[in-house]
Scaffold this motif. Structure first.
Motif, PDB file in Angstrom:
ATOM      1  N   THR A 157       8.131   2.556 -10.494  1.00  0.00           N
ATOM      2  CA  THR A 157       7.463   2.628  -8.890  1.00  0.00           C
ATOM      3  C   THR A 157       6.885   4.081  -8.926  1.00  0.00           C
ATOM      4  O   THR A 157       7.566   5.107  -9.013  1.00  0.00           O
ATOM      5  CB  THR A 157       8.779   2.430  -7.933  1.00  0.00           C
ATOM      6  OG1 THR A 157       9.209   1.149  -8.446  1.00  0.00           O
ATOM      7  CG2 THR A 157       7.885   2.483  -6.376  1.00  0.00           C
ATOM      8  N   ASP A 158       5.813   4.161  -8.276  1.00  0.00           N
ATOM      9  CA  ASP A 158       4.987   5.460  -8.281  1.00  0.00           C
ATOM     10  C   ASP A 158       5.177   6.312  -9.507  1.00  0.00           C
ATOM     11  O   ASP A 158       5.663   7.541  -9.343  1.00  0.00           O
ATOM     12  CB  ASP A 158       5.586   6.190  -6.931  1.00  0.00           C
ATOM     13  CG  ASP A 158       5.261   5.431  -5.633  1.00  0.00           C
ATOM     14  OD1 ASP A 158       4.206   4.590  -5.554  1.00  0.00           O
ATOM     15  OD2 ASP A 158       5.947   5.595  -4.894  1.00  0.00           O
ATOM     16  N   SER A 197       0.922  -1.245   0.020  1.00  0.00           N
ATOM     17  CA  SER A 197       0.287  -0.077  -0.180  1.00  0.00           C
ATOM     18  C   SER A 197       0.889   1.201  -0.017  1.00  0.00           C
ATOM     19  O   SER A 197       0.300   2.441  -0.338  1.00  0.00           O
ATOM     20  CB  SER A 197      -0.878   0.034   1.370  1.00  0.00           C
ATOM     21  OG  SER A 197      -0.208   0.055   2.470  1.00  0.00           O
ATOM     22  N   GLU A 198       2.111   1.086   0.196  1.00  0.00           N
ATOM     23  CA  GLU A 198       3.009   2.418   0.569  1.00  0.00           C
ATOM     24  C   GLU A 198       3.496   3.026  -0.904  1.00  0.00           C
ATOM     25  O   GLU A 198       3.519   3.805  -1.154  1.00  0.00           O
ATOM     26  CB  GLU A 198       3.954   1.928   1.346  1.00  0.00           C
ATOM     27  CG  GLU A 198       3.735   2.220   3.033  1.00  0.00           C
ATOM     28  CD  GLU A 198       4.781   1.798   3.610  1.00  0.00           C
ATOM     29  OE1 GLU A 198       5.944   2.124   3.497  1.00  0.00           O
ATOM     30  OE2 GLU A 198       4.583   1.055   4.763  1.00  0.00           O
ATOM     31  N   ALA A 199       3.821   1.795  -1.659  1.00  0.00           N
ATOM     32  CA  ALA A 199       4.484   2.125  -2.985  1.00  0.00           C
ATOM     33  C   ALA A 199       3.827   1.247  -4.019  1.00  0.00           C
ATOM     34  O   ALA A 199       3.863   0.139  -3.822  1.00  0.00           O
ATOM     35  CB  ALA A 199       5.936   2.003  -3.061  1.00  0.00           C
ATOM     36  N   THR A 227       6.311  -4.026 -13.186  1.00  0.00           N
ATOM     37  CA  THR A 227       7.548  -4.274 -14.160  1.00  0.00           C
ATOM     38  C   THR A 227       6.903  -4.551 -15.841  1.00  0.00           C
ATOM     39  O   THR A 227       5.890  -5.102 -15.915  1.00  0.00           O
ATOM     40  CB  THR A 227       8.203  -5.590 -13.556  1.00  0.00           C
ATOM     41  OG1 THR A 227       8.604  -5.352 -12.338  1.00  0.00           O
ATOM     42  CG2 THR A 227       9.354  -5.944 -14.659  1.00  0.00           C
ATOM     43  N   SER A 228       7.570  -3.768 -16.366  1.00  0.00           N
ATOM     44  CA  SER A 228       7.187  -4.023 -17.869  1.00  0.00           C
ATOM     45  C   SER A 228       8.245  -4.909 -18.590  1.00  0.00           C
ATOM     46  O   SER A 228       9.543  -4.644 -18.423  1.00  0.00           O
ATOM     47  CB  SER A 228       7.079  -2.676 -18.623  1.00  0.00           C
ATOM     48  OG  SER A 228       6.268  -1.812 -17.898  1.00  0.00           O
ATOM     49  N   ALA A 229       7.753  -5.837 -19.193  1.00  0.00           N
ATOM     50  CA  ALA A 229       8.781  -6.626 -20.001  1.00  0.00           C
ATOM     51  C   ALA A 229       9.230  -5.830 -21.248  1.00  0.00           C
ATOM     52  O   ALA A 229       8.410  -4.917 -21.886  1.00  0.00           O
ATOM     53  CB  ALA A 229       8.145  -7.800 -20.574  1.00  0.00           C
ATOM     54  N   ILE A 230      10.707  -6.037 -21.398  1.00  0.00           N
ATOM     55  CA  ILE A 230      11.333  -5.313 -22.818  1.00  0.00           C
ATOM     56  C   ILE A 230      11.615  -6.387 -23.814  1.00  0.00           C
ATOM     57  O   ILE A 230      12.399  -7.365 -23.386  1.00  0.00           O
ATOM     58  CB  ILE A 230      12.508  -4.681 -22.138  1.00  0.00           C
ATOM     59  CG1 ILE A 230      12.226  -3.448 -21.504  1.00  0.00           C
ATOM     60  CG2 ILE A 230      13.418  -4.109 -23.651  1.00  0.00           C
ATOM     61  CD1 ILE A 230      13.516  -2.618 -20.855  1.00  0.00           C
TER      62      ILE A 230
END
Length: 172
Positions: free
Chosen positions: A55-56, A11-13, A17-20
């Motif tokens: 992230t964020d 819940s904090e962050a 992840t996106s695959a390349i």
């Protein structure tokens, strides 16, 4: 429960992840002859895999592994030459890798990405600029140069510039 190790709960962050891959990314290079009458050599890598972590809403990590034998140009003879011991020596060194170590915000949607680039078993830290957007999925564009001789590619420095331009596009 507070942690002192910098760990975060879900819940904090928010991180994703996106695959390349070649489906969403292009890794192009341009080799330039010292004789400006000769055309530039443009090529790309057709096989690679990796991940980009957001992230964020900020790019926080990138890692890529390239199959060097997938190097391709419009000229079959040149492609074969790039695969041999003068350049990538693909049979002995089938992979090139990049792993980010730091990503710094440079303002206006730009970042400076620092990481370890390994080719021909030589690892060097490089830093390059990139324009990044995370709205609706990761988009990244970068153009930068590396000195091929720092990785042991010393072939014909009188005829081919040491600096090789790389154009990387993710998400287009």
């Amino acid at each position: 429960d507070a942690t002192d190790g910098g760990g975060t709960s879900g819940s904090e962050a928010t991180g994703e992840t996106s695959a390349i891959s070649p489906d969403n990314t292009k890794i192009e290079f341009i080799g330039v002859h010292t004789d400006k009458q000769k055309p530039d050599n443009v090529g790309h890598f057709a096989v690679f895999k990796g991940n980009a972590k957001v992230t964020d809403g900020k790019l926080t990590a990138v890692d890529v592994e390239i199959d060097t034998d997938s190097i391709t140009t419009a000229n079959e003879t040149l492609t074969g030459h790039l695969k041999n011991a003068d350049f990538f020596e693909v049979e002995e060194f089938p992979k090139a890798t990049f792993k980010s170590t730091k990503i710094e915000d440079a303002g206006d949607g730009k970042v400076n990405i620092t990481g370890d680039l390994t080719m021909l078993e030589t690892t060097k830290s490089i830093t390059f600029p990139a324009t990044v957007s995370t709205d609706g999925g990761l988009m990244l564009e970068s153009s930068f140069e590396i000195d091929r001789t720092e990785f042991g590619m010393d072939f014909n420095t009188d005829g081919i510039e040491k600096m090789v331009k790389l154009n990387v596009t993710v998400g287009k």
